[in-house]
Design a protein around this motif. Sequence first.
Motif, PDB file in Angstrom:
ATOM      1  N   LEU A 190       0.740  -1.070   0.098  1.00 50.12           N
ATOM      2  CA  LEU A 190      -0.363   0.151  -0.287  1.00 50.12           C
ATOM      3  C   LEU A 190       1.015   1.121   0.406  1.00 50.12           C
ATOM      4  O   LEU A 190       0.963   1.659  -0.657  1.00 50.12           O
ATOM      5  CB  LEU A 190      -0.726   0.300   1.304  1.00 50.12           C
ATOM      6  N   MET A 191       2.136   0.554   0.950  1.00 48.69           N
ATOM      7  CA  MET A 191       3.441   2.583   0.651  1.00 48.69           C
ATOM      8  C   MET A 191       3.644   2.508  -0.625  1.00 48.69           C
ATOM      9  O   MET A 191       3.553   4.112  -0.959  1.00 48.69           O
ATOM     10  CB  MET A 191       3.633   2.406   2.170  1.00 48.69           C
ATOM     11  N   ASP A 192       4.219   1.658  -1.379  1.00 52.38           N
ATOM     12  CA  ASP A 192       4.735   1.636  -2.274  1.00 52.38           C
ATOM     13  C   ASP A 192       4.273   2.527  -3.567  1.00 52.38           C
ATOM     14  O   ASP A 192       3.698   2.982  -4.603  1.00 52.38           O
ATOM     15  CB  ASP A 192       5.313   0.464  -2.629  1.00 52.38           C
ATOM     16  N   ALA A 193       3.042   2.047  -3.635  1.00 52.70           N
ATOM     17  CA  ALA A 193       1.526   2.219  -4.875  1.00 52.70           C
ATOM     18  C   ALA A 193       1.024   3.540  -4.677  1.00 52.70           C
ATOM     19  O   ALA A 193       0.856   4.420  -5.547  1.00 52.70           O
ATOM     20  CB  ALA A 193       0.593   1.075  -4.577  1.00 52.70           C
ATOM     21  N   MET A 194       1.247   3.626  -3.163  1.00 50.56           N
ATOM     22  CA  MET A 194       0.532   4.884  -2.704  1.00 50.56           C
ATOM     23  C   MET A 194       2.005   6.277  -3.094  1.00 50.56           C
ATOM     24  O   MET A 194       1.560   7.429  -3.974  1.00 50.56           O
ATOM     25  CB  MET A 194       0.602   4.953  -1.411  1.00 50.56           C
ATOM     26  N   GLY A 195       3.103   5.835  -2.526  1.00 53.59           N
ATOM     27  CA  GLY A 195       3.665   6.659  -3.369  1.00 53.59           C
ATOM     28  C   GLY A 195       4.609   7.090  -4.823  1.00 53.59           C
ATOM     29  O   GLY A 195       4.732   8.251  -5.070  1.00 53.59           O
ATOM     30  N   SER A 196       4.014   6.209  -5.722  1.00 52.89           N
ATOM     31  CA  SER A 196       3.920   5.977  -6.746  1.00 52.89           C
ATOM     32  C   SER A 196       3.041   6.122  -7.425  1.00 52.89           C
ATOM     33  O   SER A 196       3.294   6.286  -9.218  1.00 52.89           O
ATOM     34  CB  SER A 196       4.733   4.486  -7.208  1.00 52.89           C
ATOM     35  N   GLY A 197       2.089   6.613  -7.135  1.00 53.14           N
ATOM     36  CA  GLY A 197       0.123   7.026  -7.917  1.00 53.14           C
ATOM     37  C   GLY A 197       0.098   6.227  -8.118  1.00 53.14           C
ATOM     38  O   GLY A 197      -1.150   6.309  -8.753  1.00 53.14           O
ATOM     39  N   GLU A 198       0.249   4.992  -8.010  1.00 55.00           N
ATOM     40  CA  GLU A 198      -0.723   3.797  -8.344  1.00 55.00           C
ATOM     41  C   GLU A 198      -1.988   3.508  -8.077  1.00 55.00           C
ATOM     42  O   GLU A 198      -2.493   3.746  -8.380  1.00 55.00           O
ATOM     43  CB  GLU A 198      -0.025   2.887  -8.174  1.00 55.00           C
ATOM     44  N   LEU A 199      -1.506   4.119  -5.962  1.00 54.42           N
ATOM     45  CA  LEU A 199      -2.939   4.031  -5.263  1.00 54.42           C
ATOM     46  C   LEU A 199      -2.996   5.549  -5.218  1.00 54.42           C
ATOM     47  O   LEU A 199      -2.597   6.004  -4.548  1.00 54.42           O
ATOM     48  CB  LEU A 199      -2.283   3.003  -4.404  1.00 54.42           C
ATOM     49  N   LYS A 200      -4.276   5.829  -5.582  1.00 52.98           N
ATOM     50  CA  LYS A 200      -4.847   6.966  -5.354  1.00 52.98           C
ATOM     51  C   LYS A 200      -5.709   7.111  -4.880  1.00 52.98           C
ATOM     52  O   LYS A 200      -6.685   6.931  -4.906  1.00 52.98           O
ATOM     53  CB  LYS A 200      -5.044   8.287  -6.605  1.00 52.98           C
ATOM     54  N   ALA A 201      -6.567   8.315  -3.644  1.00 51.54           N
ATOM     55  CA  ALA A 201      -7.306   8.759  -3.265  1.00 51.54           C
ATOM     56  C   ALA A 201      -8.870   8.563  -3.951  1.00 51.54           C
ATOM     57  O   ALA A 201      -8.468   8.839  -5.287  1.00 51.54           O
ATOM     58  CB  ALA A 201      -7.791   9.849  -2.645  1.00 51.54           C
ATOM     59  N   GLY A 202      -9.859   7.538  -3.057  1.00 55.46           N
ATOM     60  CA  GLY A 202     -11.005   7.349  -3.839  1.00 55.46           C
ATOM     61  C   GLY A 202     -10.873   6.215  -4.802  1.00 55.46           C
ATOM     62  O   GLY A 202     -12.269   5.658  -5.566  1.00 55.46           O
ATOM     63  N   ASP A 203      -9.885   4.980  -4.716  1.00 54.15           N
ATOM     64  CA  ASP A 203      -9.811   3.969  -5.613  1.00 54.15           C
ATOM     65  C   ASP A 203     -10.249   2.868  -4.942  1.00 54.15           C
ATOM     66  O   ASP A 203     -10.163   2.742  -3.348  1.00 54.15           O
ATOM     67  CB  ASP A 203      -8.303   3.339  -5.712  1.00 54.15           C
ATOM     68  N   LYS A 204     -11.066   2.185  -5.409  1.00 55.76           N
ATOM     69  CA  LYS A 204     -11.718   1.113  -4.619  1.00 55.76           C
ATOM     70  C   LYS A 204     -10.614  -0.450  -4.384  1.00 55.76           C
ATOM     71  O   LYS A 204     -10.420  -0.627  -6.163  1.00 55.76           O
ATOM     72  CB  LYS A 204     -13.279   0.448  -5.889  1.00 55.76           C
ATOM     73  N   VAL A 205     -10.312  -0.674  -3.746  1.00 55.93           N
ATOM     74  CA  VAL A 205      -9.193  -1.255  -2.637  1.00 55.93           C
ATOM     75  C   VAL A 205      -9.800  -2.962  -3.205  1.00 55.93           C
ATOM     76  O   VAL A 205     -11.061  -2.834  -1.397  1.00 55.93           O
ATOM     77  CB  VAL A 205      -8.042  -0.505  -2.194  1.00 55.93           C
ATOM     78  N   LEU A 206      -8.848  -4.098  -2.664  1.00 58.75           N
ATOM     79  CA  LEU A 206      -9.597  -5.148  -2.367  1.00 58.75           C
ATOM     80  C   LEU A 206      -8.193  -5.559  -2.036  1.00 58.75           C
ATOM     81  O   LEU A 206      -7.310  -5.701  -2.588  1.00 58.75           O
ATOM     82  CB  LEU A 206     -10.182  -6.123  -3.841  1.00 58.75           C
ATOM     83  N   LEU A 207      -8.203  -5.836  -0.891  1.00 60.54           N
ATOM     84  CA  LEU A 207      -6.749  -6.709  -0.204  1.00 60.54           C
ATOM     85  C   LEU A 207      -7.344  -7.802   0.328  1.00 60.54           C
ATOM     86  O   LEU A 207      -8.557  -8.537   0.224  1.00 60.54           O
ATOM     87  CB  LEU A 207      -6.526  -6.148   1.544  1.00 60.54           C
TER      88      LEU A 207
END
Length: 348
Positions: free
Chosen positions: A303-320
């Motif tokens: 999650l941290m890596d994806a957030m830092g790279s911009g791959e994960l953005k606010a509003g994204d629907k996330v499945l863990l």
Amino acid sequence: MSPETHSAPGTRTAVITGIGASLPARVVKNEEVAERLGVTPDWIRERTGIEQRHLVDPEGATSDLAVEAGRRALDAAGNPAVDFLILATCTPDHTFPSTAPAVASRLGLGSIAAFDLNAACSGFVYGLSAGAGMLASGVYGTGLIIGADAISTIVDHDDKITAPIFGDGAGAVVVRAGTADEPGSLLAQTLGSDGDLLDILLTPAGGSRQRSALSAASPEQSYLGMQGRLVYRHAIARMAEASLDVLAKTGWAVEDVDRLVAHQANRRILTATAKQIGLPEDRAVINVDRVANTSAASIPLALMDAMGSGELKAGDKVLLAAFGGGVTWAAATLIWPDLPPVAPADSI
């Protein structure tokens, strides 16, 4: 599968307000592992998708990683008062007592509730679920969930099956009581286990079973043993099953998912799980190449890596989704919140 665990709008649940992570300073690339095992770096890469891993130095421990990740998550959340700490780990500093109270003390959190949770590689999602339940009770207002493992300390570094796969690290989130209609809230979750598969991921020595036998354990019994083919098959099947179950509880179709953040076991398991549930591979977050399999730390690190790279953005629907020893599995859904920028999971 598990009982209904969907959070209806207005239902009290856990809301993520901060995230942090840490990795040991020592980086071990495939070339070093390959030379020790008598294989090639390509042999490791082709089978696992891993290029490197971080390993704790001698005398380093899980608590060191957990404290740094927890501190960074608290800083990112504005350092709120915390009512409880859950440490998901299968490599506590000691067999007894649990490591979480020491982590809470080192973080200066006072005499809060603090306990370890061992669901192996599923531990972080289990911890989120447990934390959401504590917050939903109304007794607690804010919690710190940490997934941390120094898994290299229970790996035989001469074992071709396990030595290339595992690395050490920690990731943490701060959660507060909120409602299911808020970004960052845990929407639904599903947890499962099958103790009949205990032997496919097991460290035989060190517990009451071995000690009550009144016989010394052989050296190999102190290390993590893994039946790789069975783990591969069951990991894909269980993570896919749990994912589809939790999506149904949430009311999402597979195509609604923006990011699959699954336990970073190896690249083949990640891509096969995405394919099994009908999700394009490019929606699966993958950082196993850089950090390897970090057990309970793997999902928050991803999650941290994806957030830092911009791959994960606010509003994204996330499945863990996760699978681990026990065996255990877990899945959860959330809409990613708008969090402030955070420091990368660099070395401690």
